[in-house]
Design a protein around this motif. Structure first.
Motif, short mmCIF file in Angstrom:
data_model
loop_
_atom_site.label_atom_id
_atom_site.label_comp_id
_atom_site.label_asym_id
_atom_site.label_seq_id
_atom_site.Cartn_x
_atom_site.Cartn_y
_atom_site.Cartn_z
N MET A 46 0.83 -1.18 0.00
CA MET A 46 0.00 0.00 0.00
C MET A 46 0.87 1.23 0.00
SD MET A 46 -0.96 2.39 2.57
CE MET A 46 0.33 1.53 3.35
N SER A 47 0.77 1.95 -1.05
CA SER A 47 1.58 3.16 -1.13
C SER A 47 1.06 4.01 -2.26
CB SER A 47 3.02 2.78 -1.40
OG SER A 47 3.07 1.99 -2.57
N VAL A 48 1.42 5.27 -2.17
CA VAL A 48 1.03 6.20 -3.22
C VAL A 48 2.06 6.11 -4.34
CG1 VAL A 48 0.84 8.63 -3.78
CG2 VAL A 48 -0.14 7.77 -1.64
N ALA B 221 4.65 6.73 1.30
CA ALA B 221 3.75 6.23 2.33
C ALA B 221 2.62 7.24 2.52
CB ALA B 221 4.51 6.03 3.63
N LEU C 270 8.01 -5.48 0.60
CA LEU C 270 6.60 -5.10 0.45
C LEU C 270 6.20 -5.08 -1.02
CD1 LEU C 270 6.49 -2.06 2.92
CD2 LEU C 270 5.48 -4.29 3.31
#
Lengths: 193, 937
Positions: free
Chosen positions: A1-3, A58, A94
């Motif tokens: 999950m990240s931008v 993040a 990740l």
């Protein structure tokens, strides 16, 4: 999950957690490349291939990693190239690199209409080689003394040699840009760009 | 040009390329004898001269060439480099515009004229050139150059805000006149969209975005997609955007967090018009989104955190709006999240926004974390333990943070650290150790214990542990950063420097990270003894600003050439932020403070520094310093580790810089003979653009005496005293300086004479007034000298106050504070020397009858010197003490509470601290004496 967002010039003010890590320096970029870390290195890529440069961030706004790429080559060799890909230590494991590679491949395919994407990796960096193989890359050739300035260190030849790894894109359905015996094809650093 | 000459000129280029500037000059001179009117030769010689720092000589040639209005490529190109070297961007603009005017069909010259304006940020003229080019050459790109120049003018800080809209409208009009479709080119598309966005023309934007090509561009270009997202928001289409995001997430497996945010924003968009119906509607959608996200979370499992975290965010938002249906849901989700991702380092950061709970929730969560298996025999479990510690610590209420509790925490983290350390034994030296964070946690607690008690033994313990941690994990820059901070607190600056250097700070990091080294660094400088280590560090770190001003504009031009309109404003912003960096000028200020302790203060230094400080004083600063890089695991209820470890407990920023600038400008202006009219004539290169800020447009003399409370708050009490002292000094001495200062024409004539002696040419634009039989001696004014007044009490009071302050602090064991106090007294003494420099010349004193003033200055100097003598003696005995075996033992014998770290290792750390302290105390002490001798004779 990240931008996932574009790399901006002002990101140079906030990428310390990524760039203070030694791997950013020794693995992703060629050692004898004088451009590395210069303001000019990033601006050079952004002024020509901004869509091949992106950042993972993040939700807190902290930078997690980035990829810098370009498009190059003539006719059948026209392709996307990963110049630098790096993830801050606290965000490893990740699958961030996987996502950034995915974007770079997508843009190389859809926008640049390249035949393949390629990258260089230190031969002894088994973790990275495995990861790229998992993403569909295969060794196209071995480049002798690509990471020259370190000299033959503890890792021997594997430390200074690089694998040139490639993954064919949709424009190369017959997969002419790769070959099965790439590890045996040895070229010198002068023969590659 | 004849081919023969061409052949002869080639070696000059070679010489210039290889840096053999001297031989280039010789070769030019030789050829100039045969071809005295060759512009190219003159330009090349000027270039070689600039590169050998012979600015005055080069200026003469430069002006000759410019006067002849050259149009040939080679001359223009050589001149481009000359003018850049001289910082004369405006002349470059004139030169190329002139050339283009003479050959209006020469596209290359047009481009050069455009770029010259870009380099000088003359957006208005750039736009005019682009207009002309578009008319002449009918190329679409020039129309876009035109439009983006207008946009850049609108964004320029010197453009009045009310012009902004107008300019954007102009850009819009320009682009709508074009027949070319914006869809053919991603970055042109981007420019159109950004103009629509700025003007709020959402319908026009939508028309572009809704085309098939527009959609395709946005799907593959993150920058355009970002704009699209903003525009959707402006249109109020949160619901539609949420639906689109949902499709991307479910059908295309998009896991960009931005899409999840859109999905959530869409879910809660029903609440924009509050009523019962909308509440129901929203509740329904919450259920739906929850289902979608739950499916995603199940599908992704541990492979991706997005679905899991989005569920948490959904629940948190639902709670905020009072729409949560299950009181225990948040806790359940948090526990699930921890179960799934507790073994990832980022789990702590991910959960941080959700952990401030109340009542029962808080208890449940805390006991959940406390129950986390404390076994650290596997990397995954170790990470869980670390995450649980960080999460628990983060929400500790201030009342629970007692010395005793902190002591227990520190011991627990250390114990776990040593247990977990073997996990990383096999890792290569380039890898971080998985247990690192436990050492950092324990170190952070120890810093807090020092804060609670003021007892340095806790800092010693932190240092020993972190040095040990670093010996096990050589790449841990986080440990290094904490060590740098602590060593400075402990008054062991050479060890801080050592660690700083090992981080191998490069390029832009010199701007963002150098505050770790340079913050109030002059307190640790040995420049007074001739040791230039820190001054050199300042200069080296400042190289990045030079390469920014030399190189970044090249890339702006490349972006123009490649038509990357999305990048141009970004590059310019980057250049601007770096050029006007706060750290840049704070470093400069520290360098100056060290410089006057090293070099003998002279009018040359004063004049040069004054000019630079005045430039800095007009800047609009940007703070690019990175403080977030320092890890922070302190509870939210107390100060962050960054704040706790700031030197002297005072974070300095713009207010600090402003105060010091004002102080130095005031003293230097008084001591200098320069005034604005002289500077205007003597300065080479462009002046900065005038700021719009009305504050900055006020006369300098008014601005430097302003004193704002908010600025003073960034000063330490000792620095505050120095400011008051300087003010008193300036108020008292200014009238005498004004009286004795030679008038501008005399100063100019002197400067012109010097230039002529040096270069053989008179100074441009300066006419030397006839001497009218005046002698060469000091200029005598007709009026009477100002009446002699007593020195203000504040001056001698400063030295008294500082004397007692020093006495207090020297026995406190706080070495850095002691050095701070000592170096500030020294600085006051040096500023006194600067302010009385003019009255050292006996002829000046005689002619202006200022003997009385000199007699009043002397006792002040004597008193200051006597305080400094005391300081020096005290520092010397402190240094002996710091070098003693007892001092070393006091450090090495601290009670660590564990035995895993070898005694030898501890002794080594203690020895280094003691030695570093000894060296700095001794050096500063000696330097003080040296300066006393220099300036009291």
């Amino acid at each position: 999950m990240s931008v996932l967002r574009p790399f901006r010039a002002s990101d140079m003010f906030k990428f310390n957690n990524v760039n203070l890590d030694i791997w950013t320096e020794t693995v992703t970029l060629r050692n004898d490349n004088e451009m590395q870390y210069n303001i000019g290195f990033y601006l050079h890529y952004l002024s020509r291939w901004p869509d091949l440069c992106c950042v993972q961030e993040a939700p807190s706004g902290r930078m997690m990693g980035y990829v810098i790429g370009k498009a190059e080559g003539q006719s059948l060799e026209w392709h996307g190239h990963v110049t630098a890909i790096t993830v801050a230590p606290e965000y490893r494991r990740l699958s961030l690199a996987r996502k950034m590679m995915g974007l770079l491949e997508f843009v190389s395919d859809q926008i640049y209409r390249g035949h393949f994407v390629d990258l260089y990796v230190r031969c002894n960096n088994q973790i990275a080689v495995d990861m790229y193989e998992g993403l569909g890359y295969s060794v196209y050739r071995r480049v002798r003394e690509y990471y020259g300035s370190l000299g033959v260190g503890k890792g021997g030849r594997d430390e200074e040699d690089a694998f040139d790894m490639r993954k064919p894109l949709s424009r190369d359905p017959s997969k002419r840009s790769i070959r099965p015996n790439g590890r045996d094809m040895i070229v010198s650093a002068h023969d590659v760009s | 040009m004849s081919t023969a000459l061409d052949r002869q000129i080639r070696p000059i280029y070679d010489a210039l390329d290889t840096g053999s500037n001297k031989s280039a000059i010789v070769a030019c001179n030789k050829l100039l004898k045969k071809h005295p009117n060759s512009n190219l030769l003159k330009a090349l010689k000027a270039l070689a001269l600039v590169r050998t720092q012979k600015v005055e000589e080069s200026l003469v040639l430069c002006d000759e060439v410019l006067g002849s209005k050259p149009t040939d490529d080679s001359t223009l190109n050589a001149m481009l480099h000359v003018l850049r070297g001289l910082g004369r961007h405006n002349d470059m603009v004139t030169m190329f515009e002139e050339a283009y005017k003479q050959q209006p069909t020469n596209e290359d010259l047009g481009t050069q004229a455009f770029f010259a304006n870009v380099r000088a940020s003359n957006w208005k003229s750039a736009q005019q050139v682009a207009t002309k080019m578009h008319k002449q050459f009918q190329e679409d790109r020039y129309l876009y150059w035109n439009a983006i120049s207008v946009v850049l003018q609108a964004n320029d800080p010197t453009t009045p805000p009310n012009m902004r809209q107008l300019l954007y409208k102009l850009a819009h009009r320009l682009l709508s006149s074009s027949s070319a479709t914006p869809l053919s080119h991603t970055d042109r598309f981007y420019l159109h969209l950004s103009i629509f966005k700025e003007l709020g023309l959402v319908d026009e934007a939508a028309a572009l975005l809704d085309t098939e090509v527009g959609q395709l561009i946005c799907s593959a270009n993150l920058s355009c997609n970002e704009l699209r997202r903003d525009i959707m928001r402006l249109r109020g289409l949160l619901k539609e955007e949420g639906e689109r995001a949902e499709r991307l997430i479910t059908e295309k497996d998009d896991r960009n967090w931005l899409e999840f945010i859109s999905l959530l924003d869409g879910t809660f968009s029903y609440l924009q018009t509050p009523s019962e119906d909308t509440q129901d509607e929203c509740s329904k959608h919450i259920v739906h989104t929850q289902e979608v996200l739950t499916k995603i979370a199940e599908k992704d499992g541990k492979k991706d955190r997005s679905g899991h975290l989005a569920l948490l965010e959904l629940e948190l938002r639902a709670r905020k709006h009072g729409l949560s249906t299950d009181a225990s849901r948040l806790i359940t989700l948090m526990r699930q999240y921890f179960d799934n991702f507790g073994d990832k380092a980022c789990c702590f950061e991910d959960l941080k926004p959700y952990i401030f709970l109340e009542g029962e929730d808080q208890q449940t969560w805390t006991s959940f974390l406390e129950d986390v298996n404390s076994d650290v025999s596997s990397v995954n479990n170790l990470q869980r333990v670390i995450n649980s510690y960080k999460l628990l610590r983060h929400t500790l209420p201030a009342s629970d943070i007692t010395l005793e509790a902190e002591g227990k925490g520190a011991a627990l983290y250390v114990e776990q650290y040593f247990k977990a350390l073997p996990l990383g034994q096999a890792l290569p030296a380039t890898e971080l150790q998985p247990a690192d964070d436990l050492a950092i946690l324990s170190g952070s607690v120890l810093v807090n214990m020092w804060k609670l008690t003021g007892d340095q033994q806790y800092l010693y313990r932190a240092v020993i542990l972190l040095e040990y941690g670093l010996s096990k994990s050589k790449q841990s820059f986080e440990m290094r950063l904490i060590l740098i901070r602590i060593y400075r607190l402990l008054g062991a600056p050479s060890l801080a420097l050592e660690h700083y250097r090992l981080m191998r700070i490069k390029q832009v990091q010199n701007d963002t990270l150098s505050h770790f080294l340079f913050s109030r660094t002059s307190a640790f400088s040995l420049a007074s003894t001739g040791d230039l280590t820190l001054s050199t560090e300042c200069i080296e770190a400042s190289q990045v600003y030079l390469s920014n001003s030399q190189e970044t504009s090249d890339f702006v031009i490349r972006a123009f050439n490649a038509e990357k309109y999305s990048q141009i404003p970004e590059f310019i912003e980057f250049e601007e932020r770096l050029d006007n960096s706060l750290q840049r000028d704070m470093t400069k200020m520290e360098h100056l403070r060290m410089r006057i302790a090293h070099e003998v203060i002279s009018s040359d230094i004063i004049d040069m520094e004054l000019i630079e400080l005045k430039f800095i004083f007009d800047r609009q600063h940007h703070d690019n310093r990175d403080f977030d890089i320092l890890p922070n695991y302190q509870p939210q209820s107390i100060d962050t580790l960054n704040k706790q470890t700031i030197l002297f407990d005072k974070a300095e920023g713009l207010g600090w810089l402003w105060t010091f600038l004002k102080m130095y400008i005031r003293i230097f202006m008084m001591a200098s003979d320069l005034d604005d009219s002289i500077e205007e004539k003597l300065l080479v290169g462009d002046r900065p653009k005038l700021s719009l800020d009305p504050e900055k447009r006020r006369p300098l003399k008014e601005r430097i005496v302003d004193c704002k409370e908010s600025e003073l708050e960034e000063l330490t009490p000792e620095e505050h005293l120095l400011v008051q002292y300087t003010e008193a000094l300036a108020e008292w001495l200014e009238p005498y300086h004004d009286y004795a200062r030679p008038p501008p024409d005399v100063v100019l004539a002197e400067a012109a004479k010097l230039t002529e002696q040096k270069t053989g040419f008179p100074l441009k634009g300066v006419e030397i007034p006839p001497q009218n039989g005046k002698s060469n001696g000091p200029y005598k004014k007709d009026e009477e000298a100002p009446p002699l007044t007593e020195p203000p009490e504040a001056i001698s009071k400063f030295f008294e106050d500082m004397r007692s302050q020093f006495k207090k602090v020297k026995d406190s064991g706080d070495y850095s504070r002691t050095l701070h106090t000592a170096t500030l007294i020294q600085e006051a003494f040096l500023l006194l020397a600067t302010a009385s420099l003019r009255f050292k010349a006996t002829s000046v004193v005689k002619v202006h009858k200022l003997g009385g003033l000199v007699a009043k200055l002397k006792p002040i100097r004597v008193e200051a010197a006597s305080v400094l003598e005391e300081v020096s003696t005290a520092l010397s005995s402190l240094s002996t003490e710091a070098g003693s075996a007892e001092h070393r033992t006091a450090i090495s014998e601290v009670d660590l509470g564990y035995s895993e770290i070898d005694k030898d290792f501890v002794n080594q750390v203690a020895k280094k601290i003691a030695e570093s302290r000894k060296t700095i105390l001794e050096g500063v002490g000696k330097g003080v004496t040296r300066l006393c001798t220099t300036y009291t004779q």
